[in-house]
Design an enzyme around this catalytic site. Structure first.
Site, short mmCIF file in Angstrom:
data_model
loop_
_atom_site.label_atom_id
_atom_site.label_comp_id
_atom_site.label_asym_id
_atom_site.label_seq_id
_atom_site.Cartn_x
_atom_site.Cartn_y
_atom_site.Cartn_z
N CYS A 71 0.81 -1.23 0.00
CA CYS A 71 0.00 0.00 0.00
C CYS A 71 0.84 1.28 0.00
O CYS A 71 0.62 2.18 -0.81
CB CYS A 71 -1.00 -0.01 1.14
N HIS A 123 -2.60 1.21 6.91
CA HIS A 123 -2.93 1.08 5.49
C HIS A 123 -3.17 2.47 4.90
O HIS A 123 -3.72 3.34 5.58
CB HIS A 123 -4.17 0.21 5.31
N HIS A 135 -5.95 1.42 -3.97
CA HIS A 135 -4.99 0.95 -2.97
C HIS A 135 -4.51 -0.45 -3.34
O HIS A 135 -5.07 -1.10 -4.23
CB HIS A 135 -5.63 0.95 -1.58
#
Length: 165
Positions: A71, A123, A135
């Protein structure tokens, strides 16, 4: 395959980032009330680059299209490649940047979205508009477009980060 991906993604991106004029920021508490045409162009470049990477394989520690992405590798690569903005390498370091924090209702295309449990951010993704973000979600997956209000994301959303003003 590439043409099909472009045919599907192009309308989504154009809807999210079609403006080129000056417009008021949605965050009126921010002293920077207008995004310049240059900032809008940079945000659009980030969006197009992020959308072009949908389907790229996930790889822990990955930070290039050739090696795959995790990510923070995806977010760092896109901002560096499309806008010339270097970012820290990890999700938590991105969260710690001094750039303006943005609540969910004030997100603009090109903002970084942060997710985690408690105070820990684990994240990150790139907001593309209309409640969607790009993402690199997990091992075995690929870079994808998801809804912020989907189960799992709406409960762990912490804030946005505006690095393009």
């Amino acid at each position: 395959m590439c043409f099909l991906r472009l045919a599907i993604l192009l309308p989504l991106v154009l809807c999210a980032c079609g403006r080129t004029e000056l417009r008021p920021s949605e965050d009126h508490s921010d002293s920077r009330q207008f995004r310049s045409a240059e900032s809008i162009d940079r945000a659009n470049a980030v969006l197009f680059r992020a959308m072009s990477l949908v389907g790229t394989p996930y790889r822990y520690g990955g930070n290039t299209p050739e090696s795959g992405f995790d990510c923070s590798g995806l977010v760092g690569y896109v901002f560096r490649d499309a806008a010339g903005i270097p970012l820290p390498r990890t999700s938590s370091a991105i969260a710690d940047m001094r750039e303006h924090d943005v609540p969910l209702k004030r997100l603009q295309s090109g903002d970084i979205v942060l997710f985690g449990e408690g105070r820990r951010v684990s994240h990150v993704g790139i907001y593309v508009g209309n409640g969607r973000f790009v993402h690199a979600p997990n091992s075995g997956g690929t870079v994808r477009l998801d809804q912020l209000d989907a189960p799992g994301w709406k409960d762990t959303f912490r804030a946005g980060k505006r690095v393009i003003n």
